[in-house]
Write a protein that holds these residues in place. Sequence first.
Motif, short mmCIF file in Angstrom:
data_model
loop_
_atom_site.label_atom_id
_atom_site.label_comp_id
_atom_site.label_asym_id
_atom_site.label_seq_id
_atom_site.Cartn_x
_atom_site.Cartn_y
_atom_site.Cartn_z
N ALA A 475 -37.85 51.09 4.39
CA ALA A 475 -38.05 51.25 5.83
C ALA A 475 -37.70 52.68 6.22
N PRO A 476 -38.57 53.38 6.96
CA PRO A 476 -38.31 54.78 7.33
C PRO A 476 -37.07 54.93 8.21
N SER A 477 -36.31 55.98 7.93
CA SER A 477 -35.11 56.27 8.73
C SER A 477 -34.85 57.76 8.79
N ALA A 478 -34.41 58.26 9.96
CA ALA A 478 -34.06 59.67 10.10
C ALA A 478 -32.66 59.93 9.56
N GLU A 479 -31.85 58.88 9.41
CA GLU A 479 -30.47 58.98 8.91
C GLU A 479 -29.65 60.03 9.66
N LEU A 480 -29.71 59.99 10.98
CA LEU A 480 -28.91 60.91 11.79
C LEU A 480 -27.73 60.20 12.45
N ARG A 481 -27.69 58.86 12.31
CA ARG A 481 -26.50 58.09 12.72
C ARG A 481 -26.45 56.85 11.85
#
Lengths: 565, 565
Positions: A475-481
């Motif tokens: 699943a796509p994630s920006a991983e900023l939090r």
Amino acid sequence: MTQIRFALAQIDTCVGDLDANADKIMRYSHLAAQDHAQVVVFPEMTLTGYPIEDLALRRTFRQAAWDKASWLATELAADGLGDLYVAVGTVGTDHASDKPRNRMVVLHDGVVWAGYDKHFLPNYGVFDEFRIFTAGDRSVVLDVDGARIGVAICEDIWQDGGPVAELAKRDIDVLMTMNGSPYEEGKTHVRHELAVRRAAEVNAPVIYVNQVGGQDDLVFDGGSFVVDADGAMLLRSPMFMEHLSFFDLDTDAERQRPGEIVPDMDPDEEVYTACVLGLKDYMAKNRFRGVCLGLSGGIDSALVAAMAADAVGGENVQGISMPSMYSSDGSKDDAADLAANIGAKYDIQPIEPLFSAYQKQLGLDGVAAENLQARIRGVIVMAYSNSRGLLAVATGNKSELACGYSTIYGDAVGGYAPIKDLLKTRVWELSRWRNRAAAAGMGIGGLHVVGNEQGDPGKPLSGGVMIPVNSIEKAPSAELRPGQKDSDSLPEYELLDKVLAAYIEHAHGCADLLADGFDEKTVDTVMRLVDRAEWKRRQYPLGPKVTALAFGRDRRLPVTNAFRE
Amino acid sequence: MTQIRFALAQIDTCVGDLDANADKIMRYSHLAAQDHAQVVVFPEMTLTGYPIEDLALRRTFRQAAWDKASWLATELAADGLGDLYVAVGTVGTDHASDKPRNRMVVLHDGVVWAGYDKHFLPNYGVFDEFRIFTAGDRSVVLDVDGARIGVAICEDIWQDGGPVAELAKRDIDVLMTMNGSPYEEGKTHVRHELAVRRAAEVNAPVIYVNQVGGQDDLVFDGGSFVVDADGAMLLRSPMFMEHLSFFDLDTDAERQRPGEIVPDMDPDEEVYTACVLGLKDYMAKNRFRGVCLGLSGGIDSALVAAMAADAVGGENVQGISMPSMYSSDGSKDDAADLAANIGAKYDIQPIEPLFSAYQKQLGLDGVAAENLQARIRGVIVMAYSNSRGLLAVATGNKSELACGYSTIYGDAVGGYAPIKDLLKTRVWELSRWRNRAAAAGMGIGGLHVVGNEQGDPGKPLSGGVMIPVNSIEKAPSAELRPGQKDSDSLPEYELLDKVLAAYIEHAHGCADLLADGFDEKTVDTVMRLVDRAEWKRRQYPLGPKVTALAFGRDRRLPVTNAFRE
């Protein structure tokens, strides 16, 4: 009976680089003559490159182009090619108004023959020609050994009336066109149908020579062809490569003899190859040898890195993993796997120490803290770019850019954005296609593109896979939090992309979108996201432009322009 | 004898904000009627705002504009203004081609009267109209109580032939024009001379109503006027303010009666005011209340901060001093003095700890290390922007931008760049002018601009000076390495600016520049700097654009566009 051999010279030029373009015209003219062509025809604005934008308005440039055309005519004759008719595109000047013209000249017998000026000047979409050029006002028929050759430039055949309508009354034996027609999905067939229509109109075969190669933010796909008066396909050149094809016209024959017809490409391969050629030529024409980019372990940066490896070789790709406190171990592994698969250089630059240093002074939270992470990464990527002379490439796709799921001066940093025109679902499709091609034996650089025509399978991939399956499937994630997922902020991409296509590309308004069958909540969400993103992007129009006059006038020069006055 | 009273409504509109523009048209129509006007004329594309770029191509927007015009006609009649003739600019549709037109409609008696379509569509410099609109093909004469009013829209009077030439044969009593003519230095007099020529051609007075206000990266200066058939100036409205003027036409009189004629502005005041209005409207239309910017102690950031204070008040300016190890004490003092003078908020954010943290990981030197300092500052400025909702403004001037003396994603960060069109020598001139104005009693916000028409002297300045004399007089330096001076890299600005004006604005090539009298070494240096900067700027075209179709097509929407479909 008159027989004329035409050479269709589908070449890649560089805007402003008169010397290199002239040398290439010489080389292809020699090749054409070796195979006994009497006429060789090049793409639109061959000598100057295309599109030349406001560069055409500079008098000094027009003078230099004229001098170069004269030199070329003289050199061709000196090399024993004075008998050849060399049809070249260039910039002319309308002496009444002192304004530029988009011109075809014929070099023959050591002389530049006054030529034909493009009549219809497109000024929509990516085209600005009415802004720049004065329109030609007469049709031209060349007589070559008794054969009557009508000529036209690109848009002249896209509009009804004008020079083609005049030529229909002038009993021509063939319509010879030079084109600079940028790539769009599905455009190949539109061009063919158009040429068939014009062939019927002038009752003669149509020769269509198209430019190939990337120029600034456009990609020209080549795919030159000839159709007969009755609409039959006689010849078709490959896409994305430079190529010289020959067509033998028999003015007495009812039907012309067909030559080689290159088959259609797979649609995914076609788009992937267009992206690679665009990047490859952007680098070549701006004199970059390598690229640098952040590798997050996600699908976007993986696909861009794969394209870069196919364009310039994995050893010229510098991947930078920039993990934060929110990056998962899986992401770090996927980034490392991708770099290994393509043979890229790979550095790890954790951003935590930098983030802490900023936060000690600034104490940010929320979106400002998320943007800070992206901007620290932007600074690192640009440090690699500056210190090693690499092109920083941005990895954003069209879905996230349209929805504002991106940080200006952060992940948007870069000189070229290879997948900015691909919706997210297309990113997945192309990634899967590239892996299938790898499994079938296509290594790095195995694509058929300009500068890479040898047709070998390319450099083998480690393990026969290019893009880690995990990057495609997770699943796509920006991983900023912590625990962030794209789907927290955006509709699922399958749905989102359909709405974006309707709203942005087909300009459907709210009522249209509901009539398209999308539900009210989704329409509202997507319109709000896109409008807000558009608004934000407008608030920060990506830095100041240098203007030519006191207030607000832009030079509007092309990006890759090698001309020096 | 027919007497007609015209009201010239010089107003500031916002692109896409149909509601607000319509409300303003209502308000000014009431004011006009109160003073017994029979005709009120507004600027070009009043209802939609101008320039609307590709927004005109969206069918939904054209429908909304049409609906709003109908609403306006109904409301005017309901308010008892049905007798008034209200000439408003809007977007129309050519039903044959389904393409937009740049249209004047007349609201009267509750009805939208089919109007006049602009004939000449400018497509040079900042204009893209041929791209967007279909040209009108007939002249129009309105009959108001027996007076024959010919009409034209902006470019129609700049080109010979067309509708004005037709009107010259139609025995009109007055030529009424609506305009969206952007500001350039010296353009006021060009417009006047043009109008005098057209007045002679049609043998009648010319009414020239111009838009006022900033829109995206353009500034419209107003300065509406009327000239008589014999060229005499009859009326002239102020620049940079909204204004309603009245002109009484007597169709039987040989000469018309003159009204108030506002005198010329001081040239420095004029340019300074244009910059302030551009920034002020950019903020208002993009809904920013305050700005943030780096204050280095140098003249560029000082002038921009002064302009920002004049635009929105010192209390809405957040200055950030970001000293490095190379910043002199003098610079820090000058920055603090400037902030105190204008009453700005002022923070100090040293960049040394951040620079050390990056260098521990990256170990940069040379230009890469200089750029790193500028980019750390860019990140800090954007952190203030994000966390406090402030507009980051870039402080670069035209001389340094043209020569590439600037860092992309560093000091170039910002949504608006108020002095990007000012050469460095002009920056000094305007700074000196602002200090003279301060000494003469003009406080913060004392300028006469839109939204600030009260004409009071503004908020007093501490000590009666705005820009520290030291910032004006010291040798310019980027302070990115020990002892650095601009003159290490650039010719002296007095000379540089003359060469830049010739090379960039007047498109002089090398031979021209030598003929202009510049020495060979200087010409070579400047051309090399500008070309290299242009090249670099092209390599990094400031981030990806979102495009509407598969490859390379841009939406080309205006920046400040309040329309939601």
